[in-house]
Design an enzyme around this catalytic site. Structure first.
Site, short mmCIF file in Angstrom:
data_model
loop_
_atom_site.label_atom_id
_atom_site.label_comp_id
_atom_site.label_asym_id
_atom_site.label_seq_id
_atom_site.Cartn_x
_atom_site.Cartn_y
_atom_site.Cartn_z
N ARG A 158 0.83 -1.22 0.00
CA ARG A 158 0.00 0.00 0.00
C ARG A 158 0.87 1.27 0.00
O ARG A 158 0.53 2.27 0.65
CB ARG A 158 -0.93 0.04 1.22
N SER A 232 -10.37 0.72 4.01
CA SER A 232 -9.55 0.36 5.18
C SER A 232 -8.83 1.61 5.65
O SER A 232 -8.14 2.26 4.86
CB SER A 232 -8.49 -0.67 4.81
N GLU A 327 -3.85 4.39 6.39
CA GLU A 327 -3.70 4.25 4.93
C GLU A 327 -3.91 5.58 4.21
O GLU A 327 -3.15 5.92 3.32
CB GLU A 327 -4.70 3.21 4.38
P1 NAP Z 1 -10.30 -10.41 5.13
O1 NAP Z 1 -10.48 -11.29 3.95
O2 NAP Z 1 -11.32 -10.41 6.24
O3 NAP Z 1 -8.86 -10.65 5.77
C1 NAP Z 1 -8.37 -9.81 6.84
C2 NAP Z 1 -6.94 -9.45 6.53
O4 NAP Z 1 -6.16 -10.61 6.53
C3 NAP Z 1 -6.83 -8.83 5.17
O5 NAP Z 1 -6.66 -7.46 5.32
C4 NAP Z 1 -5.70 -9.56 4.47
O6 NAP Z 1 -4.53 -8.78 4.28
C5 NAP Z 1 -5.31 -10.68 5.39
N1 NAP Z 1 -5.51 -11.97 4.71
C6 NAP Z 1 -6.63 -12.70 4.62
N2 NAP Z 1 -6.42 -13.83 3.94
C7 NAP Z 1 -5.11 -13.82 3.58
C8 NAP Z 1 -4.29 -14.70 2.83
N3 NAP Z 1 -4.77 -15.85 2.33
N4 NAP Z 1 -3.00 -14.36 2.64
C9 NAP Z 1 -2.52 -13.19 3.12
N5 NAP Z 1 -3.25 -12.31 3.82
C10 NAP Z 1 -4.54 -12.61 4.06
O7 NAP Z 1 -10.12 -8.90 4.63
P2 NAP Z 1 -11.19 -7.84 4.12
O8 NAP Z 1 -11.11 -6.68 5.00
O9 NAP Z 1 -12.53 -8.45 3.83
O10 NAP Z 1 -10.54 -7.43 2.72
C11 NAP Z 1 -10.37 -8.33 1.66
C12 NAP Z 1 -9.28 -7.83 0.74
O11 NAP Z 1 -9.64 -6.55 0.20
C13 NAP Z 1 -7.96 -7.61 1.46
O12 NAP Z 1 -6.92 -7.95 0.59
C14 NAP Z 1 -7.97 -6.14 1.78
O13 NAP Z 1 -6.68 -5.59 1.88
C15 NAP Z 1 -8.70 -5.58 0.58
N6 NAP Z 1 -9.36 -4.34 0.95
C16 NAP Z 1 -8.65 -3.18 0.88
C17 NAP Z 1 -9.25 -2.00 1.26
C18 NAP Z 1 -8.51 -0.70 1.24
O14 NAP Z 1 -9.12 0.35 1.38
N7 NAP Z 1 -7.22 -0.69 1.12
C19 NAP Z 1 -10.58 -1.99 1.70
C20 NAP Z 1 -11.25 -3.19 1.77
C21 NAP Z 1 -10.63 -4.36 1.39
P3 NAP Z 1 -4.28 -7.79 3.03
O15 NAP Z 1 -5.06 -6.55 3.34
O16 NAP Z 1 -2.82 -7.55 3.13
O17 NAP Z 1 -4.71 -8.44 1.77
#
Ligand code: NAP
Length: 331
Positions: A158, A232, A327
């Site tokens: 990020r 996020s 972020e």
């Molecule tokens: P989630 O699937 O509930 O998982 C929680 C966190 O654990 C995530 O942030 C993700 O890290 C990490 N994670 C889960 N499974 C993983 C795997 N197999 N390997 C490595 N890391 C893992 O997360 P969520 O909040 O619903 O979001 C899903 C994805 O969308 C994530 O990648 C998240 O970063 C992305 N997202 C980004 C934003 C933003 O504004 N930047 C907003 C919403 C969602 P990572 O974040 O490093 O992937």
């Protein structure tokens, strides 16, 4: 004064002196001359990753240039260029409709194409850095236009060169993506696999993946159009292996994911355990279904947002000894 409320997804009613739009075909030199007269310059895309403050002496350059073109096609690879002002999700859908694959896991991320390298947007195991061929950039103070390779953009989790120091003076004009015409879907994240399983899809196409990501995101994340937010609000912290081992003995449910230089854990989990999921101070709070999403419930200012963000970060630090990093960029 120009009101920026409709130009940021947190809907903060910040004001600046002047707003200049960078549209397709605009003269960069004319814009540059106007920017050089400003006391301060801020560059704004879709406003989905910023916390805006009043700056009565500032000029905002709003990135609004549109255009998508196929640059080259060889074997099973295509190079596609999108102008920085293209809405991100519409660009992802356009590519999928053309059979250009790779961006599907990044569906429904708010913002514009130009912000994708700045934040190195990522979701469901894919970071845009993996798909960027090069970026066309403009150094507005001097007028230089250059092409930077992905390596020159110094991508990180990020993060990129564009978020730091003099890197902030470079405007992303367009991004070239290296995409594939043969599908190779990535399904490493549990939520994504569960969604596809529930639909009875065992050999998903890239469009199936895009639809599944869209469904999961719509279910889990509040829509900024109805509940102003910036996605996020904190990065997932990467901590040392020794700190992780020590915390895990105290908190056995602490999530753990692989990371290059330590152990990545879940900011959402730490925030929830610190009592912030669904908690609110005045107009600002952490969302009731997703602890990582900070919400502006009613005309909050940047100061009120910063206050809650610090309170969350301090509470997590006090309980777990882990510092959360925001972020969004604070102006
Ligand atoms: P989630 O699937 O509930 O998982 C929680 C966190 O654990 C995530 O942030 C993700 O890290 C990490 N994670 C889960 N499974 C993983 C795997 N197999 N390997 C490595 N890391 C893992 O997360 P969520 O909040 O619903 O979001 C899903 C994805 O969308 C994530 O990648 C998240 O970063 C992305 N997202 C980004 C934003 C933003 O504004 N930047 C907003 C919403 C969602 P990572 O974040 O490093 O992937």
């Amino acid at each position: 004064m120009v009101q920026l409320k409709r130009h940021n997804t947190l809907r903060v009613a910040a004001r600046v002196a002047q707003l200049i739009r960078l549209r397709k075909g605009a003269s960069l030199e004319t814009i540059r001359k106007r920017l050089l007269q400003a006391k301060r310059v801020f560059i704004l895309g879709g406003g989905s990753n910023v916390v805006l403050r009043d700056h009565h002496d500032a000029t905002v350059l709003l990135i609004d240039n549109l255009g998508i073109k196929l640059i080259s096609q060889e074997a099973n690879r295509v190079i596609v260029q999108a102008s920085a002002g293209e809405p991100w999700h519409e660009f992802v859908q356009y590519c999928l409709a053309k059979g250009w694959n790779g961006l599907e896991n990044l569906s429904l991320i708010p913002g514009k194409v130009g912000a994708s390298p700045i934040q190195n947007i990522g979701a469901y195991g894919v970071e845009v850095a993996q798909l960027i061929d090069c970026v066309q950039v403009w150094h507005w103070p001097t007028g230089r236009v250059q092409i930077w390779t992905a390596q020159q953009c110094k991508f990180n989790y990020r993060d990129s060169i564009f978020k730091h120091g003099s890197g902030q003076d470079w405007v992303v004009l367009a991004v070239r993506f290296n995409l594939s015409t043969s599908p190779a879907v990535r399904l490493g994240y549990a939520d994504l696999q569960t969604q596809l399983d529930s639909q009875g899809i065992d050999k998903p196409t890239p469009s199936d993946v895009a639809n599944a990501v869209t469904t999961v995101r719509q279910r889990k994340l509040p829509d900024p159009a109805h509940l102003p937010n910036a996605g996020s609000f904190f990065k997932n912290p990467v901590i040392s292996r020794s700190q992780f081992t020590q915390l895990k003995s105290q908190f056995p449910a602490l999530p753990q994911y692989p990371a290059a230089n330590g152990v990545k854990t879940s900011a959402a989990w730490l925030i929830e355990q610190s009592g912030w999921k669904g908690k609110r101070i005045g107009a600002v709070g952490m969302h009731v279904n997703h602890a990582l999403v900070l919400v502006n419930y009613a005309d909050a200012t940047a100061q009120e947002i910063a206050h809650v963000a610090s309170a969350v970060s301090d509470d997590v630090n006090q309980r777990f000894g882990v510092r959360l990093e925001a972020e969004p960029m604070f102006w």
